[in-house]
Design a protein around this motif. Structure first.
Motif, PDB file in Angstrom:
ATOM      1  N   GLN A 341       0.778  -1.385  -0.227  1.00  0.00           N
ATOM      2  CA  GLN A 341      -0.010   0.067   0.161  1.00  0.00           C
ATOM      3  C   GLN A 341       0.667   1.224  -0.076  1.00  0.00           C
ATOM      4  OE1 GLN A 341      -0.501  -2.828   1.899  1.00  0.00           O
ATOM      5  NE2 GLN A 341      -2.432  -2.897   2.659  1.00  0.00           N
ATOM      6  N   GLU A 344       2.028   1.923  -3.534  1.00  0.00           N
ATOM      7  CA  GLU A 344       0.981   2.226  -4.649  1.00  0.00           C
ATOM      8  C   GLU A 344       0.593   3.779  -4.150  1.00  0.00           C
ATOM      9  OE1 GLU A 344      -2.266  -0.150  -3.352  1.00  0.00           O
ATOM     10  OE2 GLU A 344      -1.651  -1.593  -4.644  1.00  0.00           O
ATOM     11  N   LYS A 348       1.220   7.143  -6.624  1.00  0.00           N
ATOM     12  CA  LYS A 348       0.003   7.921  -6.789  1.00  0.00           C
ATOM     13  C   LYS A 348       0.562   9.461  -6.663  1.00  0.00           C
ATOM     14  CE  LYS A 348      -4.184   9.547  -7.065  1.00  0.00           C
ATOM     15  NZ  LYS A 348      -4.855   9.542  -8.256  1.00  0.00           N
TER      16      LYS A 348
END
Length: 619
Positions: A341, A344, A348
């Protein structure tokens, strides 16, 4: 803070009015090269300088007539001087009016009176989504350049309406010119106001004429704004706390005072107080993300990762495209061990703001944690390309290579450095570190001494590393002297005292080494290394019981220290504690079979016929 004298103020208003109210017929759209040629002479690079001439921040300014320029206020706070650089000359400038709520400041540079004012778009011209625009600015501090995009829309923020546009910008673009298709000024770029990749904002050009009328003439408040950043740079936590306390008492409903109080608390390491100050700021300003970001950051520093993640997700519910919020979410995930996570979220961030160095560094850290040194090195190379003027990134790239055991590649990077960097104090320091990794400690010592003769960023660390190099060659008096200098320069850094104690121990100064080791374990009771060194120094001083107690404490914190289990077995043996010898031997056997075999032959086999051997069979 001086205001513009009336005659100049009237003249400036007249210049702006002529541009804003002038009648213009239809004009053909320009190509980017033509737009740049028309606007570039009216643009200036801005550098905010410290008293010793260091560049504190870069931005852009727009000439509006008679030696007057408009830029953003944020880059100016805390500066001791302001330098404007046009295509033909440079000059110092002074602020003469500040519209702080809109982040627009007016500068005076009398030496640049011949710089032509930029042409403004006609007043009342309606901007439509999809219209072509140009952003002309000092992007990344590399000089005035141009990018192209479109108007995305008009966006309401509180009681203000900003222009949203898609032309790419980057740090340094703030204060730059947003131009229409005829190269006329329609807005002043504000890099703070960003909400995603190519989702950028500019203040309407019409606001320039209102700066003086909206000038914040409160000298005391501006003194706070100027002094607070200086104190932060100087890391003067006590003075910054005092200033922010005065600010919040005098202006309890002003967010900035509480923000500086939070930063002062962070500086002195009181993260609970930091969190409380940010929460107060957030109660005063729910419209902007900064106080919420501050709360999340304070929670991260307290290692309250789940709470930090909750605040970040709460902020994202309102601002999905804010790179700073995604960055905090990534750090919260990383802190709680959610590596996938975290990656990710970092990616982003970079889709929204490709220049975000902290996100690149986060991905590099994740790559190193999973042993992907190729990805880590690619990340550092990318950061160096993005920020070629930040030498500290090159040093961290070298450090990453050395940690990965790639000393030959590190040497190749050093050989490609520009001469001014290679010959700098820091450049020589990293050359010395690389020579040490290449097993050339004698050469490394000579180069490290050369680095200390020049200005290095952290002389205390350089002296400490020199001490380690002497230690490798068993030159203990010189090692001790170097470590003493490191401690003198930075007595508050425990690592400096730790390595001084190591050299003192190995150089035969056991009493002084033990004194330092005892101080370290009192300060750092949960650090395995501090207890390890106390145990080793106690063993060298034949203080067997003290050694056993310290070694046991170190191994309770970090059990996978094979070397320490071997020493503990020796100390148990010296104390005649046979059962403890056997127990410790069993622990060592699970970590290092060869060391266990050596310990068995030295402490068990000669005295214990029939004892269980390292392979588990009868002896």
């Amino acid at each position: 803070m001086a205001l513009i004298h009336a005659p100049r103020s009237v003249a400036l208003t007249a210049v702006l009015a002529t541009s804003l109210y002038g009648v213009s017929g239809p004009a053909a759209a320009l190509e980017p090269a033509d737009a740049f040629r028309r606007a570039q002479p009216s643009l200036s690079a801005v550098e905010a300088l410290s008293a010793d001439g260091r560049v504190l921040g870069a931005a852009t300014a727009i000439a509006v007539g008679q030696g007057r320029f408009v830029t953003v206020c944020t880059v100016l706070d805390g500066s001791d001087a302001i330098r404007l650089t046009t295509s033909r000359s440079n000059a110092t400038a002074t602020p003469v009016a500040r519209d702080l709520r809109r982040n627009l400041c007016l500068l005076s540079a009398p030496a640049l009176q011949d710089v032509a004012a930029i042409e403004l778009a006609p007043k009342g011209a309606e901007l439509q989504a999809g219209e072509r625009v140009f952003a002309v600015s000092n992007a990344l501090g590399l000089g005035i350049g141009i990018s192209e995009g479109v108007i995305s829309g008009l966006r309401r923020f509180g009681d203000s309406t900003l222009l949203q546009f898609s032309a790419p910008i980057s740090p340094g673009s703030a204060g730059g010119a947003l131009l229409d298709a005829q190269a006329r000024l329609i807005g002043v770029i504000d890099y703070r106001q960003r909400d995603g990749q190519n989702v950028n904002f500019a203040a309407p050009a019409a606001w320039i004429a209102e700066i003086e009328a909206r000038n914040d003439g409160d000298a005391r408040r501006q003194a706070w704004r100027d002094r607070a950043p200086r104190l932060l740079r100087e890391r003067d936590a006590a003075a910054l706390t005092e200033l922010a306390g005065e600010w919040t008492q005098a202006e309890p409903d002003e967010v900035d005072g509480w923000a500086w109080l939070a930063l002062a608390a962070q500086l002195r390491g009181d993260f609970t107080a930091e969190e409380q100050a940010w929460r107060r700021a957030r109660s005063l300003d729910k419209a902007t993300p900064l106080p919420g970001l501050g709360v999340a950051g304070a929670l991260l520093r307290q290692r309250r990762f789940d709470e930090a993640r909750g605040v970040a997700q709460e902020l994202l519910a309102v601002r999905q495209e804010d790179a700073a919020i995604w960055l905090l979410l990534a750090r919260a995930h990383q802190g709680s061990g959610a590596q996938t996570q975290a990656e990710e979220a970092y990616r982003k961030v970079l889709t929204l703001d490709p220049w975000q160095a902290a996100a690149h560094e986060g991905l590099i850290t994740l790559a190193m944690q999973r042993g992907d040194h190729a990805a880590a090195q690619a990340g550092w190379a990318r950061l160096v390309r993005l920020y070629p003027d930040r030498p500290e990134l090159r040093w961290r790239q070298l450090q990453s290579l050395l940690l990965a055991g790639q000393s030959e590649r590190a040497w190749a990077v050093l050989e490609r450095l520009p001469a001014e960097l290679a010959g700098s104090g820091d450049g020589l320091l990293w050359r010395a570190q690389t020579l040490a990794a290449l097993k050339r400690p004698a050469q490394a010592i000579d180069v490290m001494r050369d680095s200390l003769a020049k200005q290095v960023s952290d002389p205390s660390w350089a002296w400490s590393e020199l001490g380690k190099l002497y230690h490798r060659l068993h030159r203990f008096p010189e090692s001790i002297a170097a470590h003493r200098e490191a401690v003198r320069l930075a007595p508050q850094i425990a690592d400096r005292r730790f390595w001084l104690a190591v050299s003192l121990k190995d150089g035969g100064h056991l009493a002084e080494a033990l004194d330092i080791d005892r101080q370290l374990v009192a300060e750092l009771p949960n650090e395995a290394g501090a207890w390890r060194q106390l145990g080793m120094a106690s063993a060298a001083a034949a203080r067997t019981d003290d050694s056993i107690a310290a070694l046991e404490r170190s191994l309770a914190i970090e059990p996978r220290q094979a070397r320490l289990w071997s020493l503990l077995i020796e100390q148990y043996h010296a104390a005649g504690r046979r059962d403890d010898v056997l127990r410790a031997h069993a622990s060592l056997r699970g970590l290092d079979a060869a060391a266990a075999e050596r310990a068995y032959r030295a402490t068990i086999a000669p005295y214990a016929a029939g004892a269980v051997g390292p392979a588990g069979g009868a002896r």
